[in-house]
Motif scaffolding. Structure first.
Motif, PDB file in Angstrom:
ATOM      1  N   TRP A  99       0.866  -1.181   0.000  1.00  0.00           N
ATOM      2  CA  TRP A  99       0.000   0.000   0.000  1.00  0.00           C
ATOM      3  C   TRP A  99       0.902   1.230   0.000  1.00  0.00           C
ATOM      4  O   TRP A  99       1.899   1.244   0.716  1.00  0.00           O
ATOM      5  N   PRO A 100       0.622   2.299  -0.784  1.00  0.00           N
ATOM      6  CA  PRO A 100      -0.597   2.526  -1.553  1.00  0.00           C
ATOM      7  C   PRO A 100      -0.463   2.194  -3.035  1.00  0.00           C
ATOM      8  O   PRO A 100      -1.174   2.782  -3.856  1.00  0.00           O
ATOM      9  N   HIS A 101       0.430   1.318  -3.408  1.00  0.00           N
ATOM     10  CA  HIS A 101       0.554   1.047  -4.830  1.00  0.00           C
ATOM     11  C   HIS A 101      -0.287  -0.152  -5.254  1.00  0.00           C
ATOM     12  O   HIS A 101      -0.907  -0.820  -4.428  1.00  0.00           O
ATOM     13  N   THR A 102      -0.324  -0.363  -6.564  1.00  0.00           N
ATOM     14  CA  THR A 102      -1.065  -1.468  -7.156  1.00  0.00           C
ATOM     15  C   THR A 102      -0.113  -2.282  -8.024  1.00  0.00           C
ATOM     16  O   THR A 102       1.069  -1.955  -8.165  1.00  0.00           O
ATOM     17  N   PHE A 103      -0.654  -3.303  -8.640  1.00  0.00           N
ATOM     18  CA  PHE A 103       0.128  -4.138  -9.559  1.00  0.00           C
ATOM     19  C   PHE A 103       0.793  -3.313 -10.647  1.00  0.00           C
ATOM     20  O   PHE A 103       1.881  -3.639 -11.130  1.00  0.00           O
ATOM     21  N   LEU A 237     -12.282   9.910   0.735  1.00  0.00           N
ATOM     22  CA  LEU A 237     -11.371   9.639  -0.377  1.00  0.00           C
ATOM     23  C   LEU A 237     -12.097   9.023  -1.563  1.00  0.00           C
ATOM     24  O   LEU A 237     -11.702   9.239  -2.719  1.00  0.00           O
ATOM     25  N   ASN A 238     -13.135   8.249  -1.306  1.00  0.00           N
ATOM     26  CA  ASN A 238     -13.903   7.643  -2.389  1.00  0.00           C
ATOM     27  C   ASN A 238     -14.779   8.658  -3.110  1.00  0.00           C
ATOM     28  O   ASN A 238     -15.243   8.414  -4.224  1.00  0.00           O
ATOM     29  N   ASP A 239     -15.006   9.804  -2.495  1.00  0.00           N
ATOM     30  CA  ASP A 239     -15.873  10.834  -3.071  1.00  0.00           C
ATOM     31  C   ASP A 239     -15.092  11.962  -3.738  1.00  0.00           C
ATOM     32  O   ASP A 239     -15.628  12.658  -4.597  1.00  0.00           O
ATOM     33  N   SER A 240     -13.836  12.137  -3.346  1.00  0.00           N
ATOM     34  CA  SER A 240     -13.033  13.245  -3.865  1.00  0.00           C
ATOM     35  C   SER A 240     -11.784  12.717  -4.542  1.00  0.00           C
ATOM     36  O   SER A 240     -10.861  12.243  -3.875  1.00  0.00           O
ATOM     37  N   PRO A 241     -11.702  12.800  -5.864  1.00  0.00           N
ATOM     38  CA  PRO A 241     -10.482  12.321  -6.529  1.00  0.00           C
ATOM     39  C   PRO A 241      -9.246  13.118  -6.137  1.00  0.00           C
ATOM     40  O   PRO A 241      -8.158  12.555  -6.036  1.00  0.00           O
ATOM     41  N   ALA A 242      -9.405  14.425  -5.893  1.00  0.00           N
ATOM     42  CA  ALA A 242      -8.252  15.221  -5.470  1.00  0.00           C
ATOM     43  C   ALA A 242      -7.764  14.759  -4.101  1.00  0.00           C
ATOM     44  O   ALA A 242      -6.551  14.674  -3.851  1.00  0.00           O
ATOM     45  N   GLY A 243      -8.707  14.465  -3.199  1.00  0.00           N
ATOM     46  CA  GLY A 243      -8.314  13.958  -1.893  1.00  0.00           C
ATOM     47  C   GLY A 243      -7.629  12.614  -1.989  1.00  0.00           C
ATOM     48  O   GLY A 243      -6.613  12.362  -1.326  1.00  0.00           O
ATOM     49  N   LEU A 244      -8.165  11.733  -2.832  1.00  0.00           N
ATOM     50  CA  LEU A 244      -7.553  10.427  -3.053  1.00  0.00           C
ATOM     51  C   LEU A 244      -6.138  10.583  -3.594  1.00  0.00           C
ATOM     52  O   LEU A 244      -5.198   9.924  -3.136  1.00  0.00           O
ATOM     53  N   LEU A 245      -5.977  11.452  -4.564  1.00  0.00           N
ATOM     54  CA  LEU A 245      -4.674  11.684  -5.170  1.00  0.00           C
ATOM     55  C   LEU A 245      -3.676  12.203  -4.148  1.00  0.00           C
ATOM     56  O   LEU A 245      -2.516  11.771  -4.113  1.00  0.00           O
ATOM     57  N   ALA A 246      -4.106  13.126  -3.292  1.00  0.00           N
ATOM     58  CA  ALA A 246      -3.218  13.667  -2.265  1.00  0.00           C
ATOM     59  C   ALA A 246      -2.808  12.576  -1.279  1.00  0.00           C
ATOM     60  O   ALA A 246      -1.626  12.478  -0.898  1.00  0.00           O
ATOM     61  N   TRP A 247      -3.767  11.759  -0.865  1.00  0.00           N
ATOM     62  CA  TRP A 247      -3.488  10.723   0.133  1.00  0.00           C
ATOM     63  C   TRP A 247      -2.490   9.695  -0.385  1.00  0.00           C
ATOM     64  O   TRP A 247      -1.564   9.290   0.324  1.00  0.00           O
ATOM     65  N   ILE A 248      -2.664   9.288  -1.643  1.00  0.00           N
ATOM     66  CA  ILE A 248      -1.768   8.295  -2.230  1.00  0.00           C
ATOM     67  C   ILE A 248      -0.393   8.886  -2.528  1.00  0.00           C
ATOM     68  O   ILE A 248       0.645   8.319  -2.187  1.00  0.00           O
ATOM     69  N   THR A 249      -0.397  10.047  -3.169  1.00  0.00           N
ATOM     70  CA  THR A 249       0.862  10.599  -3.652  1.00  0.00           C
ATOM     71  C   THR A 249       1.760  11.030  -2.511  1.00  0.00           C
ATOM     72  O   THR A 249       2.989  10.939  -2.613  1.00  0.00           O
ATOM     73  N   GLU A 250       1.185  11.483  -1.405  1.00  0.00           N
ATOM     74  CA  GLU A 250       2.017  11.872  -0.269  1.00  0.00           C
ATOM     75  C   GLU A 250       2.960  10.747   0.125  1.00  0.00           C
ATOM     76  O   GLU A 250       4.135  10.964   0.412  1.00  0.00           O
ATOM     77  N   LYS A 251       2.450   9.515   0.138  1.00  0.00           N
ATOM     78  CA  LYS A 251       3.291   8.385   0.537  1.00  0.00           C
ATOM     79  C   LYS A 251       4.268   7.987  -0.568  1.00  0.00           C
ATOM     80  O   LYS A 251       5.392   7.563  -0.277  1.00  0.00           O
ATOM     81  N   LEU A 252       3.859   8.104  -1.822  1.00  0.00           N
ATOM     82  CA  LEU A 252       4.811   7.848  -2.906  1.00  0.00           C
ATOM     83  C   LEU A 252       5.997   8.804  -2.799  1.00  0.00           C
ATOM     84  O   LEU A 252       7.149   8.422  -3.036  1.00  0.00           O
ATOM     85  N   VAL A 253       5.703  10.059  -2.433  1.00  0.00           N
ATOM     86  CA  VAL A 253       6.761  11.060  -2.278  1.00  0.00           C
ATOM     87  C   VAL A 253       7.630  10.743  -1.063  1.00  0.00           C
ATOM     88  O   VAL A 253       8.860  10.667  -1.159  1.00  0.00           O
ATOM     89  N   GLU A 254       7.000  10.561   0.090  1.00  0.00           N
ATOM     90  CA  GLU A 254       7.756  10.444   1.335  1.00  0.00           C
ATOM     91  C   GLU A 254       8.587   9.171   1.399  1.00  0.00           C
ATOM     92  O   GLU A 254       9.639   9.151   2.037  1.00  0.00           O
ATOM     93  N   TRP A 255       8.130   8.112   0.769  1.00  0.00           N
ATOM     94  CA  TRP A 255       8.804   6.830   0.910  1.00  0.00           C
ATOM     95  C   TRP A 255       9.750   6.513  -0.244  1.00  0.00           C
ATOM     96  O   TRP A 255      10.461   5.507  -0.179  1.00  0.00           O
ATOM     97  N   SER A 256       9.749   7.321  -1.287  1.00  0.00           N
ATOM     98  CA  SER A 256      10.676   7.089  -2.394  1.00  0.00           C
ATOM     99  C   SER A 256      12.053   7.643  -2.049  1.00  0.00           C
ATOM    100  O   SER A 256      12.223   8.460  -1.137  1.00  0.00           O
TER     101      SER A 256
END
Length: 371
Positions: A99-103, A237-256
């Protein structure tokens, strides 16, 4: 147990609705004195603007170039990318995301291994794999992916690799089914149980676990929310794509493996196209809520030491992970290397380097116990 072909085809009304919601995003400015994180208002605005013009159909076509199936496994269904090698005798490799990535984030790596039978599985509740009707525990995931590899896909022997929440799953697979696992590739080396962390007197081990504990507090809000109030968070997050994007991308940024303070630097490791692919998959499948179940249900399984051949590559976020712990846990450790590049999403960030290492390990380092 059956396997049937699968092709991704997101309905156009879903994409139209996504575009409409993105166009009406209500942005916030950054809070004064905000803690540093992997997301800023400016970067989110930039990403949303790109998502508005993102050519999903082109990306969908690329995804569909990878042969996919839906496999019925022990009462559930798993979405799987199954790339067979032209050589029937090629080694088989199981690849699991976290999490938060996919295949999708792991396909660039898979494409570099045409000399392997590569199986990239979507965890239950992620993307096109429906959630389980039972707790999504690490033990259950290990049993499912082993059954997938052996009883469903027909591999009597295979290598295993996992990241994030599937690091423990991969360890469990190797420890539980040593007769089937020729070797384990590791970039998230096994941590000592909490009581052993607190009791260790080894200064190197003590320093690593103290550093990890000190840094965890500032980043742990996501895990606490996902593990204690998953549906409340998911409703937003299921209702707001911008919120979903922020939630996912924050971790892609912080953990890369990218410099702190510049969120856009993540794109040196994980391109914007790949980030938006991840977000679109979560949005189109409405799977953000079910992806949280590994936090709510998973817990920490007790994993016995791994006896099969192991190759441990220490990624940059755990650069000081002690070799002494790895050698105690992976009893047949063939390779121990501290990577010069690559963070939490190792095979997505440095696919070429990791494909080369997996190939070398499979060729000379796994499959035969040490004498």
């Amino acid at each position: 147990m059956t396997v049937r072909p699968f092709v991704i085809d997101v309905p156009q009304p879903v994409l139209d609705d996504l575009h409409d919601r993105l166009a009406r995003t209500r942005f916030l400015d950054d809070s004064p004195r905000r803690p540093a994180s992997g997301m800023t208002s400016a970067y989110l605005r930039d990403l949303v603007a790109s998502w508005l013009t993102f050519d999903w159909r082109a990306r969908e076509a690329w995804l569909n170039e990878h042969p996919q199936v839906l496999a019925d496994v022990d009462g559930t269904t798993l979405h799987v990318v199954h790339q067979r090698s032209a050589s029937p005798d090629a080694p088989a490799l199981l690849v699991m995301h976290g999490w938060p990535h996919t295949f999708a984030l792991q396909l660039d790596f898979a494409d570099l291994l045409p000399d392997f039978h590569v199986v990239v599985v979507s965890l239950p509740g992620f993307g096109f794999s429906p959630p389980l009707d039972e707790p999504t525990t690490e033990q259950r995931l290990a049993q499912l992916v082993h059954t997938l590899m052996t009883d469903v896909l027909g591999y009597s022997r295979y290598l295993t690799y996992g990241e994030d929440v599937t690091a423990n799953v991969s360890d469990l697979v190797a420890a539980t089914y040593p007769e089937a696992v020729t070797g384990i590739v590791v970039t998230h080396a096994h941590f000592l149980p909490q009581d052993e962390r607190e009791a260790t007197t080894d200064p190197t081990e003590r320093a690593f676990y103290d550093r990890m504990a000190a840094g965890w507090y500032d980043q742990a809000a996501y895990a606490h929310a996902q593990g204690t109030r998953p549906d409340t968070l998911a409703a937003a997050l299921n209702d707001s794509p911008a919120g979903l994007l922020a939630w996912i991308t924050e971790k892609l940024v912080e953990w890369s493996d990218t410099p702190a303070g510049d969120p856009a630097a993540v794109e040196r490791r994980i391109s914007r196209e790949r980030i938006l692919t991840e977000a679109t998959l979560y949005w189109a499948t409405q799977s953000i809520a079910t992806s949280f179940r590994t936090y709510f249900d998973g817990g920490d399984a007790v994993v016995p030491p791994v006896e099969v051949p192991a190759a441990v590559f220490i990624q940059r976020h755990e650069h000081d992970n002690p070799e002494s712990v790895a050698r105690r846990f992976y009893r047949d450790l063939r390779v121990f290397e501290r990577l010069a590049e690559g963070g939490h999403f190792t095979i997505a960030e440095v696919p070429d380097a990791m494909a080369e290492r997996v190939r070398e390990f499979a060729a000379v380092g796994s499959g035969h116990p040490r004498s």
